[in-house]
Scaffold this active site. Sequence first.
Site, PDB file in Angstrom:
ATOM      1  N   ASN A 216     -57.637  -3.352  84.516  1.00  0.00           N
ATOM      2  CA  ASN A 216     -56.949  -2.683  85.956  1.00  0.00           C
ATOM      3  C   ASN A 216     -55.412  -2.987  85.924  1.00  0.00           C
ATOM      4  O   ASN A 216     -55.059  -4.090  86.188  1.00  0.00           O
ATOM      5  CB  ASN A 216     -57.853  -3.650  86.999  1.00  0.00           C
TER       6      ASN A 216
ATOM      7  N   ARG B 215     -52.323  -3.236 106.547  1.00  0.00           N
ATOM      8  CA  ARG B 215     -52.250  -1.762 106.835  1.00  0.00           C
ATOM      9  C   ARG B 215     -53.006  -1.646 108.387  1.00  0.00           C
ATOM     10  O   ARG B 215     -53.787  -2.408 108.831  1.00  0.00           O
ATOM     11  CB  ARG B 215     -53.367  -1.325 106.150  1.00  0.00           C
TER      12      ARG B 215
ATOM     13  N   HIS C  43     -62.530   1.622  97.045  1.00  0.00           N
ATOM     14  CA  HIS C  43     -63.575   0.571  96.929  1.00  0.00           C
ATOM     15  C   HIS C  43     -65.033   1.150  96.250  1.00  0.00           C
ATOM     16  O   HIS C  43     -66.115   0.223  96.592  1.00  0.00           O
ATOM     17  CB  HIS C  43     -63.800  -0.379  98.151  1.00  0.00           C
TER      18      HIS C  43
ATOM     19  N   ARG D 222     -59.783   1.155  85.677  1.00  0.00           N
ATOM     20  CA  ARG D 222     -60.121   1.514  86.963  1.00  0.00           C
ATOM     21  C   ARG D 222     -58.918   2.260  87.348  1.00  0.00           C
ATOM     22  O   ARG D 222     -57.658   2.046  87.057  1.00  0.00           O
ATOM     23  CB  ARG D 222     -59.971   0.098  87.757  1.00  0.00           C
TER      24      ARG D 222
ATOM     25  N   GLU E  44     -66.957  -5.479  90.901  1.00  0.00           N
ATOM     26  CA  GLU E  44     -66.312  -4.238  90.342  1.00  0.00           C
ATOM     27  C   GLU E  44     -66.257  -4.060  88.899  1.00  0.00           C
ATOM     28  O   GLU E  44     -66.469  -2.967  88.563  1.00  0.00           O
ATOM     29  CB  GLU E  44     -64.950  -4.163  91.209  1.00  0.00           C
TER      30      GLU E  44
END
Length: 402
Positions: free
Chosen positions: A7, A241, A179, A90, A387
């Site tokens: 990743n 955010r 996600h 990823r 993940e």
Amino acid sequence: MKVLVVNAGSSSLKYQLIEMETETVLCKGVVEKIGLNGSLITHKYGDQKVIVEDTINDHTKAFNLLIDCLVNKDYGVIDSVEEIGAIGHRVVHSGEEFDSSTYVGDEEMKKLQSVAHLAPLHNPANIACIQLCKSLLPKVPNVAVFDTAFHSTMPKKAKMYGIPYEIYEKYQIRRYGFHGTSHKFVSGEAIKYLTSKGLPCSKIVTCHLGNGSSISAVKDGKCVDTSMGMTPMAGVMMGTRCGDIDPAVVEMIADNTGMSLKETTNYLNKQSGFMGVSGVSSDARELCKAASEGNERAQLAKDMFAYQVQKFIGSYAVAMNGLDCVVFTGGIGENSWEFRELIMQNTEFLGVAFDQEKNKTSEARGNFCDLSKPESKVKVLVIPTNEELVIARETQEIVQSL
Ligand code: ADP
């Protein structure tokens, strides 16, 4: 087969080497501060950990260090790179070019490059890392696993924005969601659990709540809606955010503060959410601590977040015409009893009988846990996400089908 999961971020590189026969993590680590002062690699194997500090100017050096760690005679876990059967990467944004994971040959690489601009902070680093792996380990196949792919099954009415259709066609601007590997993993685990208990599992809402947060509606195992959008800024407010806001507010902030449009977007991305509302921290633990000490803005940020998650759960129950299960995952979802309690308020009418006492126990922290009372029509589950395992599984599947 051993699969290396990678990743790559702009200044970091996370990795795991997984033995797929047993789905065991042989080692994992992270190279941090690439190109910055204080760069280092933290490598964990078994219950041991080594930290190597080095000048790591670029991703090539980072990747070479990572390989050194894998094969190192003292703390490595394989004898040679020949043992790596495939590399799973990823990749954040697929645009409309891919709707599932893909082997990356020359054609696919061109397509990946054509959508790089859709996630300018992430995709270029992901692509550069794939290119690096292709050149350093030319015999090992590379697979791209997208954050957006699980959401590709959303119907058009959920995907589209109310903007002129030509804009969508020309620039691929629509809701994609992120996600995806996490929502896929936890909804899959929920389905396994509910099926084993003979319970219904066709209408699931998965809440991935972490530094970044997103909620998905999963009907019959497929995503039918999700809270993030074209970018990860949309949906519920997050660590830094803003989440969903009136789009006209962007220009208003720019006009009032004198910031450019780019600066305003950055501000809404990096200095808003928990951080901006509370003025305390982007970290949920700090926020809870400040709220418990009487900080009103920290309490407000907590309440806003929980309320926004609740509204997504409610709207997705309608979107799916019912609700069988709510899943909590991600750093907040897996660990914070306080947020789970706030979010589960007002859900009784949906058939949720939430076990408040069990929710507060350590059993419900970071572990698979059923937080619903036996009579609850809707199950509430905590499921730690994985993940990397999804990336490794998809990589193996694709490489075996080549
Ligand atoms: P990322 O989105 O970066 O992967 P994580 O999923 O690791 O983030 O989630 C990080 C968030 O989880 C942080 O806000 C952190 O405070 C929160 N978190 C972790 N443990 C707890 C806890 N025990 N209580 C409350 N929040 C927690």
